[in-house]
Every structure is written in C-alpha cells, then in structure tokens.
Design an enzyme around this catalytic site. Structure first.
Site, PDB file in Angstrom:
ATOM      1  CE  LYS A  47       7.191  17.162  46.571  1.00 43.89           C
ATOM      2  NZ  LYS A  47       7.719  16.373  45.394  1.00 43.89           N
ATOM      3  N   GLY A 109      11.177  20.334  36.014  1.00 45.94           N
ATOM      4  CA  GLY A 109      10.468  21.245  36.293  1.00 45.94           C
ATOM      5  C   GLY A 109      10.196  20.349  37.576  1.00 45.94           C
ATOM      6  N   GLY A 110       9.565  19.953  39.102  1.00 43.65           N
ATOM      7  CA  GLY A 110       9.876  19.104  40.330  1.00 43.65           C
ATOM      8  C   GLY A 110      10.675  18.269  39.826  1.00 43.65           C
ATOM      9  CG  LEU A 205       8.035  11.131  35.967  1.00 42.02           C
ATOM     10  CD1 LEU A 205       8.771  11.930  37.126  1.00 42.02           C
ATOM     11  CD2 LEU A 205       8.987   9.701  36.271  1.00 42.02           C
ATOM     12  CE1 TYR A 207       0.615   9.843  39.527  1.00 38.93           C
ATOM     13  CE2 TYR A 207      -1.414   9.561  40.238  1.00 38.93           C
ATOM     14  CZ  TYR A 207      -0.560  10.616  40.913  1.00 38.93           C
ATOM     15  OH  TYR A 207      -0.754  11.124  41.190  1.00 38.93           O
ATOM     16  N   GLY A 228       4.394   5.171  35.571  1.00 39.82           N
ATOM     17  CA  GLY A 228       4.545   6.707  37.058  1.00 39.82           C
ATOM     18  C   GLY A 228       4.097   5.779  38.482  1.00 39.82           C
TER      19      GLY A 228
HETATM   20  P1  NAP Z   1       6.478  20.581  36.733  1.00 37.17           P
HETATM   21  O1  NAP Z   1       7.276  21.241  38.095  1.00 37.17           O
HETATM   22  O2  NAP Z   1       5.179  22.126  36.844  1.00 37.17           O
HETATM   23  O3  NAP Z   1       7.390  21.038  36.470  1.00 37.17           O
HETATM   24  C1  NAP Z   1       6.378  20.028  34.424  1.00 37.17           C
HETATM   25  C2  NAP Z   1       7.427  20.191  33.434  1.00 37.17           C
HETATM   26  O4  NAP Z   1       6.786  19.852  32.226  1.00 37.17           O
HETATM   27  C3  NAP Z   1       8.011  21.706  33.056  1.00 37.17           C
HETATM   28  O5  NAP Z   1       8.936  21.257  32.513  1.00 37.17           O
HETATM   29  C4  NAP Z   1       7.246  22.231  32.568  1.00 37.17           C
HETATM   30  O6  NAP Z   1       7.962  22.889  31.635  1.00 37.17           O
HETATM   31  C5  NAP Z   1       7.027  20.621  31.263  1.00 37.17           C
HETATM   32  N1  NAP Z   1       5.710  21.436  30.398  1.00 37.17           N
HETATM   33  C6  NAP Z   1       4.133  21.690  31.584  1.00 37.17           C
HETATM   34  N2  NAP Z   1       3.522  21.270  30.203  1.00 37.17           N
HETATM   35  C7  NAP Z   1       4.226  21.292  29.390  1.00 37.17           C
HETATM   36  C8  NAP Z   1       3.758  21.798  27.654  1.00 37.17           C
HETATM   37  N3  NAP Z   1       2.305  21.415  27.184  1.00 37.17           N
HETATM   38  N4  NAP Z   1       5.290  21.781  26.590  1.00 37.17           N
HETATM   39  C9  NAP Z   1       6.411  20.908  26.960  1.00 37.17           C
HETATM   40  N5  NAP Z   1       7.026  20.960  28.639  1.00 37.17           N
HETATM   41  C10 NAP Z   1       5.962  21.343  29.015  1.00 37.17           C
HETATM   42  O7  NAP Z   1       6.142  19.424  37.329  1.00 37.17           O
HETATM   43  P2  NAP Z   1       6.383  18.321  38.640  1.00 37.17           P
HETATM   44  O8  NAP Z   1       5.893  17.953  39.464  1.00 37.17           O
HETATM   45  O9  NAP Z   1       7.524  18.314  37.744  1.00 37.17           O
HETATM   46  O10 NAP Z   1       5.508  16.970  37.835  1.00 37.17           O
HETATM   47  C11 NAP Z   1       5.204  16.883  35.970  1.00 37.17           C
HETATM   48  C12 NAP Z   1       4.830  15.129  36.225  1.00 37.17           C
HETATM   49  O11 NAP Z   1       5.036  14.264  36.772  1.00 37.17           O
HETATM   50  C13 NAP Z   1       3.432  15.294  36.712  1.00 37.17           C
HETATM   51  O12 NAP Z   1       2.303  14.557  35.260  1.00 37.17           O
HETATM   52  C14 NAP Z   1       3.077  14.437  38.512  1.00 37.17           C
HETATM   53  O13 NAP Z   1       2.147  13.826  37.889  1.00 37.17           O
HETATM   54  C15 NAP Z   1       4.237  13.173  37.681  1.00 37.17           C
HETATM   55  N6  NAP Z   1       4.996  13.410  38.730  1.00 37.17           N
HETATM   56  C16 NAP Z   1       4.663  11.784  38.529  1.00 37.17           C
HETATM   57  C17 NAP Z   1       5.693  11.244  39.913  1.00 37.17           C
HETATM   58  C18 NAP Z   1       5.418   9.938  40.337  1.00 37.17           C
HETATM   59  O14 NAP Z   1       5.047   9.967  41.690  1.00 37.17           O
HETATM   60  N7  NAP Z   1       4.880   8.834  39.395  1.00 37.17           N
HETATM   61  C19 NAP Z   1       5.543  11.710  41.512  1.00 37.17           C
HETATM   62  C20 NAP Z   1       5.779  13.734  40.796  1.00 37.17           C
HETATM   63  C21 NAP Z   1       5.204  13.902  39.531  1.00 37.17           C
HETATM   64  P3  NAP Z   1       8.053  24.610  32.175  1.00 37.17           P
HETATM   65  O15 NAP Z   1       8.760  24.857  33.230  1.00 37.17           O
HETATM   66  O16 NAP Z   1       8.573  26.123  30.833  1.00 37.17           O
HETATM   67  O17 NAP Z   1       6.943  25.477  32.287  1.00 37.17           O
END
Ligand code: NAP
Length: 264
Positions: A47, A109-110, A205, A207, A228
């Site tokens: 991305k 995160g992203g 977010l 689902y 989500g």
């Molecule tokens: P990502 O870039 O890996 O970011 C995840 C974030 O969560 C990071 O800030 C990470 O912290 C934090 N995190 C992970 N495990 C943790 C824990 N045990 N305690 C505290 N913080 C924690 O992932 P992403 O792409 O942003 O996706 C995140 C979520 O959103 C996923 O569940 C994904 O399925 C969902 N999502 C849904 C949609 C939708 O269309 N509904 C779209 C995008 C994403 P660190 O940086 O410190 O590791």
C-alpha cells in the site's frame, strides 16, 4: 462482492486476485498496463510501496500515505484510498454536527491513518490516538503536520486511556484485539468501560465476530455501535464506482459479502 456487482450490472469485467511479491511490484503494474487492466486494489504489503510507481495520487492518499485503489488515466496509473470513504459512510448516515466531538482512536497502524483522515473530514474538534510504542506515536503525529489544520491530532500511550474515555464522543478500535483469532478480548478493561460516556459512538473496524467484545461492552453502556462490515463494503463499492464510472449495486455487494463471511 465485486464479482456479484459485476454480474448484476451485466458488464464485461472480472475482479481477480494476484499474488505479487514485493520485488515484482513495478513489473506487475507495468504488466497490468500492458494488458489493459481498468484498475486494481492493492493491499498489504504494497500500500505504501506503490506510491512512487504511480503517475499521480489524490490528496486523501497523500495524507494517509497509502493507496488501496488504482485506476488508469491518460498519464498512467492514479491512486486513491477508499478506506476513508468506507469508514465515513456509517457516520455520515448519523447526520451529526461533529465540531464538538472528540474522537479517540485505539491503535496507530495503517487503518488508523484512514480513520484520522476521516475524523478530519468530519471536522472533529480533537483527534486523540492511543498506541503502545512512543516512537511510533511520535512518527505518526509528525506525519500529520500540514494536514491537521482543522482538528488537533494528539497522541497518547494506553496509560492515558482512562482519562480520555469520559470525553470521547467517538471511540474507534483500529487494533486487531477482538478479531476471530482473539475473539474473547477487548482493547478496554471492564473498569475502563465504566468510564465511557453513555452517548458515545463505538466503532470497531473488525467485522468478524460481530459484535466484538468491545462493541458489546459499549452497547451495555448505552453506546451506538458500528462494526467494520460497512467500511469493508463501502470501500469496495467506492473502488468499483471509480473503475466502472457508474453507481455500484451496494445491496448486491452487501449480500455477497455477508454470504462470503458467513454472516446471516
Ligand atoms: P496494523 O497496521 O498492523 O495496525 C494495528 C495497530 O494495532 C498497531 O498500532 C498496533 O500497535 C496495534 N496493536 C496490535 N495488537 C495490539 C495489542 N495487543 N495491544 C495494543 N495495540 C495493538 O493493522 P491495520 O491494517 O491498521 O488493521 C487493524 C485492524 O483494522 C484489523 O483488525 C483489520 O482487520 C481492521 N481493518 C478493517 C477494515 C475494514 O474495512 N473494516 C479496513 C482496514 C483494517 P503496534 O504498532 O505497536 O504494533
């Protein structure tokens, strides 16, 4: 859901998955151009990496620093990020004035980047982002300099959460805590949940499962809950509209998505 929409519209396209290795990204998109693809979605881990390979990106993708949707233009491939439109869709249906709302975002995160951009578009008064790594939070904050004219972006570690929750009008979980793999967990302790404002909008977010423990905790406190699914659906519909230049059949896509995810 894209192919269900394509079949419903009766247009001559297909939405296909391609596995592209990191070192083949440039070749892959050159190949896509050579065979006349209309456009494509792009996901982890490409991305960000795709940005320098595109002829143009729009301001939303620029602000987020990530592209998820690409389409053909006369100058070459152009990218945007439809996650913001997807995230905003269920919130705009609430038809609120957000100018007094403090948004608290769990995770940096992203997906949190799309959520921050969305909260800026809503015109939230303050956007408070919670993370567990001070250096990542600092970088996250720095990346919004110049984009955060309307709302104040602030970053905090999790220890600040109990103080922030009572003022949160919109609380968004962007961490994977509560996903199918760790279903019984929530980013909030039950004590923290007690601090939620009763009229908070809790948005997860995630689902599947639905509701997550986080959303169930919030509903038990009287919150409005949003999962989500709609974001996933609407980011896909927004991409399809860019490629096909016509309205997406959202109901058809919703039905197909739920069927794929095994949700009644
Ligand atoms: P990502 O870039 O890996 O970011 C995840 C974030 O969560 C990071 O800030 C990470 O912290 C934090 N995190 C992970 N495990 C943790 C824990 N045990 N305690 C505290 N913080 C924690 O992932 P992403 O792409 O942003 O996706 C995140 C979520 O959103 C996923 O569940 C994904 O399925 C969902 N999502 C849904 C949609 C939708 O269309 N509904 C779209 C995008 C994403 P660190 O940086 O410190 O590791």
């Amino acid at each position: 859901m894209h192919n269900a929409a394509i079949a419903h519209l009766g247009v001559d396209y297909a939405y296909l998955p391609f596995l592209v290795q990191a070192n083949s990204l440039k070749q892959a998109i050159e190949g896509f151009a050579a065979i006349g693809l209309q456009g494509f979605n792009i996901t982890i881990p490409h991305k960000q990496a795709i940005i320098p390979l595109l002829a143009d990106i729009d301001p939303i993708a620029q602000a987020i620093g990530a592209v998820n949707t690409v389409w053909r233009t006369e100058k070459g491939w152009k990218g945007t990020n439809t996650d913001v439109a997807g995230f905003l869709h269920p919130l705009t249906l609430l038809a609120r004035d957000w100018s007094q709302t403090t948004a608290v975002i769990l995770g940096n995160g992203g997906a949190a980047r799309a959520v921050v951009a969305g909260c800026m578009q809503l015109g939230c008064a303050a956007i408070q982002v919670i993370g567990r790594d001070a250096q990542k939070l600092e970088n996250f904050l720095h990346s919004w300099v110049g984009f955060s004219r309307s709302a104040k972006v602030e970053v905090y570690t999790w220890s600040a959460l109990p103080h922030l929750l009572p003022q949160a009008g919109l609380l968004v979980n962007t961490t994977p805590i509560g996903m199918s793999s760790h279903e019984a967990r929530s980013p909030l302790t039950s004590k923290e949940t007690d601090g939620l404002a009763p009229n908070v909008i809790a948005y997860d977010l995630i689902y599947t499962p639905s509701p997550t423990v986080f959303l169930q905790q919030a509903v038990d406190r009287g919150a409005i809950a949003i999962d989500g699914l709609e974001m996933l659906l609407q980011q896909g519909a927004a991409a399809l509209e860019i490629w096909l230049q016509q309205p997406a059949p959202v109901e058809v896509m919703r039905r197909s998505l739920k069927q794929q995810l095994g949700i009644a």
